[in-house]
Design a protein around this motif. Sequence first.
Motif, PDB file in Angstrom:
ATOM      1  N   PHE A   1       0.816  -1.215   0.000  1.00  0.00           N
ATOM      2  CA  PHE A   1       0.000   0.000   0.000  1.00  0.00           C
ATOM      3  C   PHE A   1       0.850   1.266   0.000  1.00  0.00           C
ATOM      4  CE2 PHE A   1      -2.835  -3.210   1.930  1.00  0.00           C
ATOM      5  CZ  PHE A   1      -3.860  -3.143   1.003  1.00  0.00           C
ATOM      6  N   ASP A   2       2.163   1.102  -0.186  1.00  0.00           N
ATOM      7  CA  ASP A   2       3.060   2.258  -0.253  1.00  0.00           C
ATOM      8  C   ASP A   2       3.068   2.757  -1.696  1.00  0.00           C
ATOM      9  OD1 ASP A   2       5.115   4.101  -0.274  1.00  0.00           O
ATOM     10  OD2 ASP A   2       6.404   2.938   1.069  1.00  0.00           O
ATOM     11  N   ILE A   3       2.056   3.562  -2.035  1.00  0.00           N
ATOM     12  CA  ILE A   3       1.860   3.986  -3.422  1.00  0.00           C
ATOM     13  C   ILE A   3       3.064   4.785  -3.931  1.00  0.00           C
ATOM     14  CG2 ILE A   3       0.362   5.228  -5.022  1.00  0.00           C
ATOM     15  CD1 ILE A   3      -0.851   2.674  -3.752  1.00  0.00           C
ATOM     16  N   GLY A   4       3.645   5.608  -3.058  1.00  0.00           N
ATOM     17  CA  GLY A   4       4.813   6.383  -3.465  1.00  0.00           C
ATOM     18  C   GLY A   4       5.975   5.498  -3.873  1.00  0.00           C
ATOM     19  N   LEU A   5       6.237   4.464  -3.083  1.00  0.00           N
ATOM     20  CA  LEU A   5       7.317   3.524  -3.404  1.00  0.00           C
ATOM     21  C   LEU A   5       7.035   2.799  -4.711  1.00  0.00           C
ATOM     22  CD1 LEU A   5       9.877   1.874  -2.700  1.00  0.00           C
ATOM     23  CD2 LEU A   5       8.367   0.286  -1.464  1.00  0.00           C
ATOM     24  N   LEU A   6       5.824   2.259  -4.848  1.00  0.00           N
ATOM     25  CA  LEU A   6       5.475   1.507  -6.054  1.00  0.00           C
ATOM     26  C   LEU A   6       5.533   2.395  -7.296  1.00  0.00           C
ATOM     27  CD1 LEU A   6       2.476  -0.592  -4.666  1.00  0.00           C
ATOM     28  CD2 LEU A   6       4.876  -1.249  -4.819  1.00  0.00           C
ATOM     29  N   ALA A   7       5.061   3.627  -7.160  1.00  0.00           N
ATOM     30  CA  ALA A   7       5.078   4.553  -8.298  1.00  0.00           C
ATOM     31  C   ALA A   7       6.507   4.898  -8.697  1.00  0.00           C
ATOM     32  CB  ALA A   7       4.305   5.828  -7.958  1.00  0.00           C
ATOM     33  N   SER A   8       7.391   5.049  -7.712  1.00  0.00           N
ATOM     34  CA  SER A   8       8.789   5.373  -8.035  1.00  0.00           C
ATOM     35  C   SER A   8       9.454   4.199  -8.742  1.00  0.00           C
ATOM     36  CB  SER A   8       9.559   5.746  -6.770  1.00  0.00           C
ATOM     37  OG  SER A   8       9.754   4.627  -5.918  1.00  0.00           O
ATOM     38  N   ARG A   9       9.088   2.984  -8.368  1.00  0.00           N
ATOM     39  CA  ARG A   9       9.632   1.806  -9.050  1.00  0.00           C
ATOM     40  C   ARG A   9       9.122   1.753 -10.492  1.00  0.00           C
ATOM     41  NH1 ARG A   9      11.122  -1.798  -4.675  1.00  0.00           N
ATOM     42  NH2 ARG A   9      12.434  -0.443  -3.405  1.00  0.00           N
ATOM     43  N   LEU A  10       7.835   2.009 -10.662  1.00  0.00           N
ATOM     44  CA  LEU A  10       7.277   2.032 -12.020  1.00  0.00           C
ATOM     45  C   LEU A  10       7.946   3.090 -12.878  1.00  0.00           C
ATOM     46  CD1 LEU A  10       3.385   1.667 -11.698  1.00  0.00           C
ATOM     47  CD2 LEU A  10       4.960   0.102 -12.855  1.00  0.00           C
ATOM     48  N   ALA A  11       8.106   4.283 -12.333  1.00  0.00           N
ATOM     49  CA  ALA A  11       8.749   5.366 -13.078  1.00  0.00           C
ATOM     50  C   ALA A  11      10.168   4.976 -13.454  1.00  0.00           C
ATOM     51  CB  ALA A  11       8.745   6.650 -12.253  1.00  0.00           C
ATOM     52  N   GLY A  12      10.854   4.279 -12.543  1.00  0.00           N
ATOM     53  CA  GLY A  12      12.201   3.816 -12.836  1.00  0.00           C
ATOM     54  C   GLY A  12      12.228   2.815 -13.980  1.00  0.00           C
ATOM     55  N   ILE A  13      11.237   1.925 -14.024  1.00  0.00           N
ATOM     56  CA  ILE A  13      11.177   0.955 -15.123  1.00  0.00           C
ATOM     57  C   ILE A  13      10.829   1.656 -16.437  1.00  0.00           C
ATOM     58  CG2 ILE A  13      10.056  -1.143 -15.979  1.00  0.00           C
ATOM     59  CD1 ILE A  13       9.582  -1.940 -13.052  1.00  0.00           C
ATOM     60  N   VAL A  14       9.950   2.666 -16.370  1.00  0.00           N
ATOM     61  CA  VAL A  14       9.659   3.472 -17.564  1.00  0.00           C
ATOM     62  C   VAL A  14      10.948   4.095 -18.097  1.00  0.00           C
ATOM     63  CG1 VAL A  14       8.529   5.582 -18.389  1.00  0.00           C
ATOM     64  CG2 VAL A  14       7.241   3.934 -17.019  1.00  0.00           C
ATOM     65  N   ASP A  15      11.754   4.648 -17.201  1.00  0.00           N
ATOM     66  CA  ASP A  15      13.026   5.255 -17.611  1.00  0.00           C
ATOM     67  C   ASP A  15      13.959   4.209 -18.224  1.00  0.00           C
ATOM     68  OD1 ASP A  15      12.062   7.652 -16.649  1.00  0.00           O
ATOM     69  OD2 ASP A  15      13.166   7.546 -14.751  1.00  0.00           O
ATOM     70  N   TRP A  16      13.966   3.021 -17.628  1.00  0.00           N
ATOM     71  CA  TRP A  16      14.803   1.921 -18.152  1.00  0.00           C
ATOM     72  C   TRP A  16      14.353   1.526 -19.552  1.00  0.00           C
ATOM     73  CZ3 TRP A  16      13.770  -3.138 -19.619  1.00  0.00           C
ATOM     74  CH2 TRP A  16      14.879  -3.987 -19.764  1.00  0.00           C
ATOM     75  N   LEU A  17      13.037   1.422 -19.756  1.00  0.00           N
ATOM     76  CA  LEU A  17      12.504   1.075 -21.080  1.00  0.00           C
ATOM     77  C   LEU A  17      12.882   2.132 -22.116  1.00  0.00           C
ATOM     78  CD1 LEU A  17       8.938  -0.197 -20.115  1.00  0.00           C
ATOM     79  CD2 LEU A  17      10.754  -1.569 -21.152  1.00  0.00           C
ATOM     80  N   ALA A  18      12.827   3.401 -21.694  1.00  0.00           N
ATOM     81  CA  ALA A  18      13.157   4.488 -22.617  1.00  0.00           C
ATOM     82  C   ALA A  18      14.645   4.515 -22.939  1.00  0.00           C
ATOM     83  CB  ALA A  18      12.716   5.824 -22.024  1.00  0.00           C
ATOM     84  N   ALA A  19      15.480   4.157 -21.956  1.00  0.00           N
ATOM     85  CA  ALA A  19      16.929   4.215 -22.158  1.00  0.00           C
ATOM     86  C   ALA A  19      17.462   2.967 -22.861  1.00  0.00           C
ATOM     87  CB  ALA A  19      17.633   4.395 -20.815  1.00  0.00           C
ATOM     88  N   GLU A  20      17.006   1.789 -22.418  1.00  0.00           N
ATOM     89  CA  GLU A  20      17.535   0.531 -22.955  1.00  0.00           C
ATOM     90  C   GLU A  20      16.830   0.097 -24.244  1.00  0.00           C
ATOM     91  OE1 GLU A  20      20.209  -0.934 -21.773  1.00  0.00           O
ATOM     92  OE2 GLU A  20      20.362   0.590 -20.195  1.00  0.00           O
ATOM     93  N   ARG A  21      15.590   0.548 -24.397  1.00  0.00           N
ATOM     94  CA  ARG A  21      14.799   0.276 -25.601  1.00  0.00           C
ATOM     95  C   ARG A  21      14.754  -1.204 -26.006  1.00  0.00           C
ATOM     96  NH1 ARG A  21      16.012   5.384 -29.671  1.00  0.00           N
ATOM     97  NH2 ARG A  21      15.469   7.011 -28.184  1.00  0.00           N
ATOM     98  N   PRO A  22      14.379  -2.084 -25.100  1.00  0.00           N
ATOM     99  CA  PRO A  22      14.299  -3.502 -25.477  1.00  0.00           C
ATOM    100  C   PRO A  22      13.244  -3.756 -26.548  1.00  0.00           C
ATOM    101  CG  PRO A  22      13.234  -3.129 -23.360  1.00  0.00           C
ATOM    102  CD  PRO A  22      13.956  -1.860 -23.713  1.00  0.00           C
ATOM    103  N   ALA A  23      12.230  -2.879 -26.616  1.00  0.00           N
ATOM    104  CA  ALA A  23      11.179  -3.013 -27.635  1.00  0.00           C
ATOM    105  C   ALA A  23      11.401  -2.038 -28.787  1.00  0.00           C
ATOM    106  CB  ALA A  23       9.804  -2.770 -27.007  1.00  0.00           C
ATOM    107  N   GLY A  24      12.535  -1.332 -28.752  1.00  0.00           N
ATOM    108  CA  GLY A  24      12.761  -0.302 -29.759  1.00  0.00           C
ATOM    109  C   GLY A  24      12.216   1.037 -29.282  1.00  0.00           C
ATOM    110  N   ASP A  25      12.163   1.973 -30.182  1.00  0.00           N
ATOM    111  CA  ASP A  25      11.696   3.315 -29.846  1.00  0.00           C
ATOM    112  C   ASP A  25      10.186   3.390 -30.023  1.00  0.00           C
ATOM    113  OD1 ASP A  25      11.527   5.971 -29.244  1.00  0.00           O
ATOM    114  OD2 ASP A  25      12.187   6.669 -31.216  1.00  0.00           O
ATOM    115  N   VAL A  26       9.457   2.795 -29.066  1.00  0.00           N
ATOM    116  CA  VAL A  26       7.997   2.751 -29.154  1.00  0.00           C
ATOM    117  C   VAL A  26       7.394   3.417 -27.922  1.00  0.00           C
ATOM    118  CG1 VAL A  26       7.967   0.650 -30.557  1.00  0.00           C
ATOM    119  CG2 VAL A  26       7.879   0.460 -28.057  1.00  0.00           C
ATOM    120  N   PRO A  27       6.154   3.899 -28.028  1.00  0.00           N
ATOM    121  CA  PRO A  27       5.486   4.511 -26.876  1.00  0.00           C
ATOM    122  C   PRO A  27       5.255   3.490 -25.761  1.00  0.00           C
ATOM    123  CG  PRO A  27       4.334   5.030 -28.926  1.00  0.00           C
ATOM    124  CD  PRO A  27       5.313   3.949 -29.240  1.00  0.00           C
ATOM    125  N   ILE A  28       5.111   4.001 -24.536  1.00  0.00           N
ATOM    126  CA  ILE A  28       4.945   3.163 -23.348  1.00  0.00           C
ATOM    127  C   ILE A  28       3.567   3.384 -22.753  1.00  0.00           C
ATOM    128  CG2 ILE A  28       5.815   2.712 -21.009  1.00  0.00           C
ATOM    129  CD1 ILE A  28       8.557   3.780 -22.026  1.00  0.00           C
TER     130      ILE A  28
END
Length: 217
Positions: A82-109
Amino acid sequence: MDEKRGTVTIPIGDVQLPADLTLPAQSVGVVLFAHGSGSSRHSPRNVAVARTLNDSGLGTVLADLLSPAEDEVDARTAELRFDIGLLASRLAGIVDWLAAERPAGDVPIGLFGASTGAAAALVAASSRADRVGAVVSRGGRPDLAEDALAQVRTPTLLLVGGLDEEVITLNERALAELGEVGQLRVIPGATHLFEEPGTLEQVADQAGTWFTTHLSR
């Protein structure tokens, strides 16, 4: 359709989070899942929805938002789910990882959140408006995103079971905060977990249409 499947470890701050990636050839977008309280990336409902999204040409990332050590603590205390702040920060971090590492290419998230994961998805979307193109909530608690709701600029679909009356009310209140970027749809005859025949399939179909519409360029 050829697709790549595999498990990766995503470094977020001082933790390593396992995630299952499925990437169809020529994905139109990639959808990151935020599971609900007490669940994991192996959630049968999210796995089923992800498969439908894959069939629609969308990549999917099912990640654990807590480390194994944190999972052990949460199993005893139920506090981190129920720690929404923690979970949201983890999600944002994965979004950043997807944007930087581009495992799916340069596609929207896109972000798909269930239960408390929906609140985390909306908080993450509010902080990553330049990277997150669509959000879908399944039986979610968007009200737990609190002040972040009014900051969301991302097209957001709220899906709620028709028999889940308390959560319908909470989603209606959240919709008022989201304004024109939000849309609420009720799945008739469904309870909170969408266990009734055909109801989860409706969620998956509507989510697939929402993501392909808003993530396609």
